[in-house]
Motif scaffolding. Sequence first.
Motif, PDB file in Angstrom:
ATOM      1  N   UNK A  43      30.709  37.994  41.564  1.00 39.93           N
ATOM      2  CA  UNK A  43      30.666  39.136  40.650  1.00 39.93           C
ATOM      3  C   UNK A  43      31.393  40.337  41.262  1.00 39.93           C
ATOM      4  N   UNK A  44      31.234  40.512  42.560  1.00 36.42           N
ATOM      5  CA  UNK A  44      31.981  41.582  43.236  1.00 36.42           C
ATOM      6  C   UNK A  44      33.482  41.346  43.129  1.00 36.42           C
ATOM      7  N   UNK A  45      33.898  40.108  43.316  1.00 44.01           N
ATOM      8  CA  UNK A  45      35.332  39.797  43.220  1.00 44.01           C
ATOM      9  C   UNK A  45      35.843  40.037  41.801  1.00 44.01           C
ATOM     10  N   UNK A  46      35.017  39.719  40.783  1.00 41.58           N
ATOM     11  CA  UNK A  46      35.411  40.004  39.402  1.00 41.58           C
ATOM     12  C   UNK A  46      35.583  41.510  39.218  1.00 41.58           C
ATOM     13  N   UNK A  73      36.376  43.714  41.473  1.00 47.28           N
ATOM     14  CA  UNK A  73      37.615  44.116  42.141  1.00 47.28           C
ATOM     15  C   UNK A  73      38.839  43.737  41.309  1.00 47.28           C
ATOM     16  N   UNK A  74      38.838  42.524  40.787  1.00 46.21           N
ATOM     17  CA  UNK A  74      39.975  42.070  39.991  1.00 46.21           C
ATOM     18  C   UNK A  74      40.116  42.863  38.707  1.00 46.21           C
ATOM     19  N   UNK A 103      30.274  45.886  35.253  1.00 45.91           N
ATOM     20  CA  UNK A 103      29.329  46.915  35.695  1.00 45.91           C
ATOM     21  C   UNK A 103      29.554  47.277  37.161  1.00 45.91           C
ATOM     22  N   UNK A 104      29.410  48.537  37.456  1.00 45.01           N
ATOM     23  CA  UNK A 104      29.573  48.975  38.841  1.00 45.01           C
ATOM     24  C   UNK A 104      28.513  48.362  39.757  1.00 45.01           C
TER      25      UNK A 104
END
Length: 976
Positions: A733-736, A738-739, A838-839
């Motif tokens: 989810x973090x990578x999403x 960032x992308x 979402x942040x």
Amino acid sequence: MTDSADNKIDYSKTLNLPQTDFPMRAGLPKKEPEIIERWNEMNLYKSLREDAKGREKFVLHDGPPYANGNLHIGHALNKTLKDVITRSFQMRGYDSNYVPGWDCHGLPIEWKIEEQYRGKGKNKDEVPINEFRQECRDFAAHWVGVQSEEFLRLGITGDFENPYLTMNFDSEAIIAGELMKFAKSGQLYRGSKPIMWSVVEQTALAEAEIEYEMYESDTVWVKFPIVQGPDHLKGASIVIWTTTPWTMPANRCVCYSKKVSYGLYEVTVAENEFGPQPGDRSIFADSLVGECAEKAKVEVKRVGDVSVDDLKGMILDHPLKGMGVDGYQFKVPMLHGDHVTEDAGTGFVHTAPGHGRDDFENWVAKRAEIEALGIDSSIPFCVADDGTYTDDAPGFPGVKVIDEKGKKGKANQAVITALIGQNNLFARGRVKHEYPHSWRSKKPIIFRNTPQWFVYMDKDGVCEKGTLRNTALAAIEETRFVPALGKNRLRGMIEGRPDWVLSRQRAWGVPISVFRNEETGQVIPGPEFDKSDELSQRIVEAFKKEGADAWYAEGAKERFLDGIVDNQEQWTKVNDILDVWFDSGSTHAFCLEQREDLKWPADLYLEGSDQHRGWFHSSLLESSGTRGRAPYDAVLTHGFVMAEDGTKMSKSKGNVVTPQEVISQSGADILRLWVASSDYSEDLRLGKTILQTNIDSYRKLRNTLRWMLGTLSHDEGEEVALADMPELERLMLHRIWELDKLVNSNYDSFDFKRITRSLLDFMVLELSAFYFDVRKDALYCDGPSSVRRKAALQVVGHLFDRLVTWMAPILPFTMEETWLSRYPDAKSVHFEQFRSCPDEWRDDALAAKWKKVRQVRRVVTGALEIERREKRIGSSLEAAPVVYINNDELNTAINGLDMEEICITSDIEINVGTAPDGAFTLDDVAGVAVVPQLAKGEKCARSWRVTTDVGADPEFPEVSARDAKVLQELKLLGKL
């Protein structure tokens, strides 16, 4: 149900293996037309417009291609970039409407009709002009239709049912109206200047219609005898050098430079039949005399100094004086010129104001000085439209400079012979150099003085910033350029360009719709004519109803001037047509300003880098002259398509790649993938190897999408809270997140290569080779209640929705097929908006931790790869490696994680400390070593993991305890 010999379980049916009808083989050449048919049935373009009503507009204004042939690969590059941009803004909350357009007037089409006439033995001049114009119109309409179909096949979405055409009646009316705005503001004038002239095409040309090719020219060094000057220079000559001997009859002066050192030189030895002999004296730049003497096959010595004061006021004889005809008895003055250099030649410049821009400007600027010497400052018209000398070239009338086929005439030789006869030829030779050619006929052009219609660049008080040049330069400063160097290129062209020549001596185009008083030179509509608005409106209304043909209809002059002027006989209707660059430069006026679904100014103009001197340039000048600013907020340029080896594509070399060929063999999405993955800011390369690279990338991308679709077939929509998700899912989810930032920012900056490369790498390296690989066991084997499986399905769903929509602007066919496979009731992926992220998905600390975890994993997988290669294991699940970590940071990172799951092994042992000798290591991962070992136990018949607890559940003796527990859950749910 028990696992007995009589009732053996098919364990594959208990797994959640991917299930999808989405084909592995794309079959794009067949599939894409089916998708286009579906889009046509639903009228995708119109539906998108309705869906986007009320949103903020984003307008990319289409630069018009020329309607005279099938599309080439440059068109495919250009239109694909435009489509990617408009789709990306549409899917990010804008009403991003694309209206295609075509340039329909001009010489190429006119020439095609003339060719047809010649084939039928018809004479164009005997055909009524409006009949001829209609044939041109029909020809253009045919190719608009052909190109529209080819653009649609490429996947371009736009208003192809209602494009803008320069030949539409409304367009022609507004183009004429724009021209008359220049006339009414006093910016239009009829003047006589050297312009680029095509003898073959019988018309003036603009810089944008010129290309430079190697050409072999005659070159001569010519003596101008001094008749008035200092006593020590009497009997000497000034020597000039030129690559256009044919311009000598038009010579009116010789220019020198105050920055060059000159000397008087005397011939001491001569080894030539025609040329200077011993005792002859001539003046040269000291830095160039050696080369000149060598060309003349003479030896010289310096016999005196020549100062600038010596040259100032010097009078020369014309080198053709005395050749037996009247006409060259006039004085030839010496004038200072800033354009004179000592880069080549003699240090002096032959000046024929009727054949060169610098020559003309210097002559005009020095008119008062010239006339004070008692010299006529008028400029002769030495060469006619057909490339022959006129009576203004005494002794040579009728001799051709260039013939109707673009070949050299006999003018050069005639002039050289005459110079020899007057003993004024110092030397002669040939030189190969770049020379301007028409980009249409591919034939050399000439510079000739001829009456044309111009727009002032430097007339003050007529534009927003005083002059047109200043207004255009100010507009450039307010414009965003991508890449940024485009600003300097366009600015340099505007800073140095001459007055804008608008007229063309052809038939197919919008006329210069003004009248000229032959006695006074007054032009109407004009700034001092009180009925200018009435006349303009009358002309515009007629063009709207009948097109520009109204100008050429019988009685047109009387029709337009009736009640406007008292004496119509004094007025001449101008029959020159407008340069087609004025047509295309006016598209903002008859497209952007006239359509409610667009806006003015455009957010973006996008074309090839050659359009800094073409469409960007003419649009800037037209809009600056009529509206005081550029018609665009940003300008984006791309390079040209070259062959795979970097050379120009050529039919003779057999290296031409056509979009039609690529589409029929591989599909439009492959071509679009090549465009999006290339650095279009420079010249691009294309050939079989490059295409195959893109096909391979596409195949990997498609297989990743296919796996997600198959896996999501088991998704029942159950959600797991972020806090309850395993670390691996939170990492994804973090990578999403960032992308998402990368994709949106790079769509804004038009960096599609970075988007494409980042998404492809993510899908292949992070998803297929890591996340999906790790999670296959959980997704396939975990039971319905597994939080790990539910979280993974949820994340795969997030990945799918975002990856498919992010890539839809680039690969519209594939992403449409993919989206409808997942959401069969959806209208189209192209109605979707990019999903927000979402942040709370952002977790920099977790990402940093897993960067270390993956370093450890990479050492383990590297060791196991050797074991596979040596056939000591068949798959990583047969292994139970022993890992030694002598790095506190890495050890902390993996603490508490299931490393056998992450490394896809059946067991793993982690030791803190130094590894034994011979352990596997990687140079770039310090402190990690691996000793491969085989896993102990039996292979589970369901998950294929090797464990020591196979048979722990007697009801399912062939599977591990974990898998037996899942089977019990399935049995309880009635699914076994």
